[in-house]
Design a protein around this motif. Structure first.
Motif, PDB file in Angstrom:
ATOM      1  N   GLY A  53     -57.906  49.651  -4.567  1.00 17.47           N
ATOM      2  CA  GLY A  53     -58.337  50.500  -5.854  1.00 17.47           C
ATOM      3  C   GLY A  53     -58.058  49.729  -7.158  1.00 17.47           C
ATOM      4  O   GLY A  53     -57.136  49.374  -7.498  1.00 17.47           O
ATOM      5  N   PRO A  54     -58.992  49.832  -7.976  1.00 22.52           N
ATOM      6  CA  PRO A  54     -59.212  49.089  -9.287  1.00 22.52           C
ATOM      7  C   PRO A  54     -58.051  49.949  -9.987  1.00 22.52           C
ATOM      8  O   PRO A  54     -58.121  51.138  -9.961  1.00 22.52           O
ATOM      9  CB  PRO A  54     -60.473  49.128  -9.578  1.00 22.52           C
ATOM     10  CG  PRO A  54     -61.427  50.106  -8.756  1.00 22.52           C
ATOM     11  CD  PRO A  54     -60.467  50.380  -7.604  1.00 22.52           C
ATOM     12  N   GLN A  55     -57.504  49.256 -11.180  1.00 24.60           N
ATOM     13  CA  GLN A  55     -56.476  49.827 -11.874  1.00 24.60           C
ATOM     14  C   GLN A  55     -57.163  49.978 -13.370  1.00 24.60           C
ATOM     15  O   GLN A  55     -57.601  48.981 -13.910  1.00 24.60           O
ATOM     16  CB  GLN A  55     -55.317  48.858 -11.905  1.00 24.60           C
ATOM     17  CG  GLN A  55     -54.728  48.611 -10.544  1.00 24.60           C
ATOM     18  CD  GLN A  55     -53.990  50.029 -10.137  1.00 24.60           C
ATOM     19  OE1 GLN A  55     -53.674  50.979 -10.871  1.00 24.60           O
ATOM     20  NE2 GLN A  55     -54.629  50.622  -9.007  1.00 24.60           N
ATOM     21  N   PRO A  56     -57.111  51.359 -13.960  1.00 32.64           N
ATOM     22  CA  PRO A  56     -57.671  51.431 -15.308  1.00 32.64           C
ATOM     23  C   PRO A  56     -56.723  50.135 -16.258  1.00 32.64           C
ATOM     24  O   PRO A  56     -55.681  49.971 -16.230  1.00 32.64           O
ATOM     25  CB  PRO A  56     -57.145  52.643 -15.523  1.00 32.64           C
ATOM     26  CG  PRO A  56     -56.670  53.444 -14.290  1.00 32.64           C
ATOM     27  CD  PRO A  56     -56.273  52.331 -13.366  1.00 32.64           C
ATOM     28  N   PHE A  57     -57.596  49.803 -17.301  1.00 30.09           N
ATOM     29  CA  PHE A  57     -57.011  48.751 -18.115  1.00 30.09           C
ATOM     30  C   PHE A  57     -57.175  49.408 -19.514  1.00 30.09           C
ATOM     31  O   PHE A  57     -55.982  49.180 -20.294  1.00 30.09           O
ATOM     32  CB  PHE A  57     -57.522  47.541 -17.937  1.00 30.09           C
ATOM     33  CG  PHE A  57     -57.148  46.480 -18.938  1.00 30.09           C
ATOM     34  CD1 PHE A  57     -55.852  45.758 -18.797  1.00 30.09           C
ATOM     35  CD2 PHE A  57     -58.024  46.298 -20.132  1.00 30.09           C
ATOM     36  CE1 PHE A  57     -55.566  45.196 -19.905  1.00 30.09           C
ATOM     37  CE2 PHE A  57     -57.266  45.215 -21.154  1.00 30.09           C
ATOM     38  CZ  PHE A  57     -56.015  44.736 -20.771  1.00 30.09           C
ATOM     39  N   GLY A  58     -58.155  49.970 -20.056  1.00 29.86           N
ATOM     40  CA  GLY A  58     -58.202  50.514 -21.370  1.00 29.86           C
ATOM     41  C   GLY A  58     -59.533  51.123 -21.419  1.00 29.86           C
ATOM     42  O   GLY A  58     -60.456  51.120 -20.551  1.00 29.86           O
ATOM     43  N   VAL A  59     -59.807  52.038 -22.479  1.00 34.39           N
ATOM     44  CA  VAL A  59     -60.824  52.444 -22.958  1.00 34.39           C
ATOM     45  C   VAL A  59     -61.266  52.375 -24.326  1.00 34.39           C
ATOM     46  O   VAL A  59     -60.344  52.553 -25.297  1.00 34.39           O
ATOM     47  CB  VAL A  59     -60.770  54.174 -22.814  1.00 34.39           C
ATOM     48  CG1 VAL A  59     -62.154  54.919 -23.226  1.00 34.39           C
ATOM     49  CG2 VAL A  59     -60.363  54.640 -21.195  1.00 34.39           C
TER      50      VAL A  59
END
Length: 184
Positions: free
Chosen positions: A111-117
């Motif tokens: 599962g890739p982890q969200p880092f930023g938008v």
């Protein structure tokens, strides 16, 4: 009976192979497409969503820096994270996995982890880019040879000189050396 030559005489120029011609022909076409996209953004002003992947290789020897995957495009200079646009009906994670697979042949597994938008307002576009961190992947690294000319893992403490400014900013944020920004 006609003799068939087995090889060309020395000094005879050979026609380049179709594979050798591919980068010479596709790079100008990719640049033209890139500029066409930019012009369309000035006219249509769409809101678009993109993704990037901070793909890490943590297999460095004890005490060594982790490595990050960077790519070189055929249509824009510098080294960047792999990624691209989100397709209709596609989640952000699905888009990131697809882009990494298409551009460099790797499969993002865990599962890739969200880092930023981030907001990105360049060339008339109103882009928003979601960045994910992925440590679990498989496959053999290979640039697609059309859109992506080169793909390599670089130690985080020894990035190429021509790494794009936005990529350098995201790496500084990832390493905790700078706060997360809102703009790409």
């Amino acid at each position: 009976m006609t003799a068939t030559p087995t090889s060309a005489p020395p000094g005879t120029p050979r026609a380049p192979s179709p594979k050798a011609l591919r980068p010479a022909l596709t790079t100008p076409l990719m640049r033209l497409a890139w500029h066409g996209r930019n012009m369309w953004h000035w006219v249509a002003r769409p809101l678009t969503m993109g993704v990037r992947g901070i793909i890490l290789d943590d297999s460095a020897p004890e005490g060594g820096a982790a490595s990050v995957l960077l790519i070189r495009h055929s249509y824009v200079g510098g080294w960047h994270f792999p990624g691209g646009g989100v397709g209709k009906g596609e989640t952000l994670v699905e888009a990131m996995r697809r882009e990494v697979r298409e551009e460099v042949g790797l499969t993002v597994e865990s599962g890739p982890q969200p880092f930023g938008v981030y907001a990105r307002f360049r060339h008339g576009a109103s882009d928003h880019v979601a960045v994910f961190v992925a440590r679990g992947w498989s496959g053999t690294l290979q640039a697609d040879g059309v859109e992506i000319l080169e793909a390599r893992f670089f130690p985080l403490d020894r990035l190429p000189e021509d790494t794009s400014p936005a990529t350098l900013r995201r790496i500084a944020e990832f390493q905790g050396r700078e706060p997360l920004a809102e703009r790409w």
